[in-house]
Motif scaffolding. Sequence first.
Motif, short mmCIF file in Angstrom:
data_model
loop_
_atom_site.label_atom_id
_atom_site.label_comp_id
_atom_site.label_asym_id
_atom_site.label_seq_id
_atom_site.Cartn_x
_atom_site.Cartn_y
_atom_site.Cartn_z
N PHE A 92 49.91 52.07 40.55
CA PHE A 92 50.75 51.72 40.05
C PHE A 92 51.90 52.61 39.51
N ALA A 136 42.88 47.96 39.41
CA ALA A 136 43.49 49.32 39.91
C ALA A 136 44.89 48.98 38.87
N ALA A 137 45.58 48.14 38.60
CA ALA A 137 46.32 47.60 37.23
C ALA A 137 45.32 48.28 35.65
N LEU A 150 32.60 42.58 41.97
CA LEU A 150 31.91 41.08 42.83
C LEU A 150 30.80 40.61 42.94
N THR A 151 29.59 41.93 42.39
CA THR A 151 27.98 41.02 41.99
C THR A 151 27.97 39.76 41.32
N THR A 202 39.83 54.43 39.66
CA THR A 202 40.15 53.65 40.42
C THR A 202 39.42 53.68 41.98
N THR A 203 39.25 54.23 41.90
CA THR A 203 39.26 54.54 43.60
C THR A 203 36.84 54.33 43.70
N LEU A 247 33.77 45.60 49.98
CA LEU A 247 34.08 46.59 49.30
C LEU A 247 34.02 48.07 50.52
N CYS A 265 34.20 52.52 43.48
CA CYS A 265 34.09 51.35 44.12
C CYS A 265 32.52 50.29 43.33
N ALA A 275 42.61 44.74 52.03
CA ALA A 275 42.24 43.57 51.60
C ALA A 275 42.25 42.55 52.37
N VAL A 282 38.00 49.86 49.33
CA VAL A 282 37.25 51.18 48.49
C VAL A 282 36.97 52.57 49.78
N GLN A 333 45.30 51.95 34.90
CA GLN A 333 46.64 52.26 34.51
C GLN A 333 46.60 51.70 33.45
N PHE A 339 38.71 32.68 48.18
CA PHE A 339 38.49 33.48 48.84
C PHE A 339 39.59 34.52 48.56
N ILE A 350 40.48 43.93 43.44
CA ILE A 350 41.24 45.19 43.52
C ILE A 350 42.58 45.40 42.29
N LEU A 351 43.05 44.77 42.80
CA LEU A 351 44.88 44.83 41.99
C LEU A 351 44.47 44.80 40.52
N THR A 405 38.60 39.18 46.55
CA THR A 405 38.59 40.60 47.04
C THR A 405 39.81 41.36 46.77
N ILE A 406 40.88 40.59 46.56
CA ILE A 406 42.14 41.02 46.72
C ILE A 406 42.77 41.40 45.52
N LEU A 419 34.64 47.81 41.40
CA LEU A 419 34.25 46.09 42.18
C LEU A 419 33.34 46.13 42.48
N GLY A 420 32.17 46.71 42.73
CA GLY A 420 31.16 46.11 43.74
C GLY A 420 31.04 45.51 42.04
#
Lengths: 191, 232
Positions: B226, A82-83, A121-122, A111-112, B104, A114, B77, B107, A86, A71, A78-79, A74-75, A117-118
């Motif tokens: 970061f 993002a990491a 998740l898929t 990073t932004t 989503l 989507c 999130a 974002v 960079q 569960f 995304i982290l 998502t968190i 992330l999409g």
Amino acid sequence: MKELLIIAIGSALVNNVVLSQFLGICPFLGVSKKTDTAAGMGGAVIFVITIASFITGLIYNYILVPTHFEFLQTIVFILVIAALVQFVEMFLKKTMPPLYKALGVYLPLITTNCAVLGVALTNVQKDYSILQGVVNGFATAVGFTIAIVIMAGIREKIEYNDIPESFKGTPIVLLTAALMSIAFFGFSGII
Amino acid sequence: MNNCAERLYNGLIKENPTFVMMLGMCPTLAVTTSAINGIGMGLSTTVVLVLSNMLISMLRKIIPDSVRMPAFIVVVASFVTIVQFLLEGFVPSLYASLGIYIPLIVVNCIILGRAESYASKNPVLPSIFDGIGMGLGFTFGLTCIGIVRELIGSGKVFNLQVMPRSYEPVTIFILAPGAFLVLAFLVAGRNKIMANLEKKGKQAAKPQGCAQGGCASCSGCDGKVFPTGEKE
């Protein structure tokens, strides 16, 4: 092998990430003024999404599933993304300056995006294995590149056209996207 | 209290995220196939926005400036995950039709944008109202687009038949191209109105985010999540 090919064609052409999933609209509208910058953006997206789907696949299958923390996906995703973006940027800067020069400017913009992330998740939603996930990620990013490069090509031509004042800029790009999206429906019979 | 009412007005009309600021285009295009989906997505985003604005505003003096982006992302999130499970449990039909667009929400430019530009600088109560205003503005925008697409694409509004039986639905409006088409006319109409306003010498809020040169212009989404200690 056949299965992988179906996944690849499915996510690159039939369910194109921009034109039918509406992911990554931002760079699609923003960075599609010239074909070479569009290709650069596409290259950066291919690079990041492929790595990101591999890493998130590893984390999901070997950390989240055994500890029953699905569960948190998502968190965590995304982290990680993002990491990762960079980290990739710093890594390229130190070790591969030519590649960094070509892709570097676009990396922070991702990073932004989507789409990254999409895709992660898929991959989880469709129960893809890590290999299938990487193929899916790569193909999705190729689909993004195809769409953004075609769009940039069309936009270079549109520059010289006589467009009504209110339609200049974003609206005409969206109209073009609508037509491209109709054209991509042609692929829907393939699989 | 005056301040709170002003925040609501600001979110709903003056800086409406869909019609004026053009933020959060991905969900705007993707889920507006029907009015119900538009409302569902809008309200889910509102809930996340209000809660994250509230928590970020509470924590604004505790979160160190250098790690604020990762902290915001974790807060957002977490709330998105909670909302996702609530939707899955209580409105499974909506959960199924919104699908991947619920996670989503993380974002969505609007949420991080408001966290960065408002909630991290202002007290709790105005931040909550800012979230409510922006969220309802977004819901209003999505619902309007949803109504237009559903009406033309299937002759219904909120699943009720409104067009006469003889009306042949233009199915393409509820498919992917319809989203681009409707948004194109929306932005064109907006450009027209803004041009008129400017002729009269009135200043209107400038669009941000995707419609204007990519996500980099979206406040709070400058890509450096970061801190690396490097100055660009």
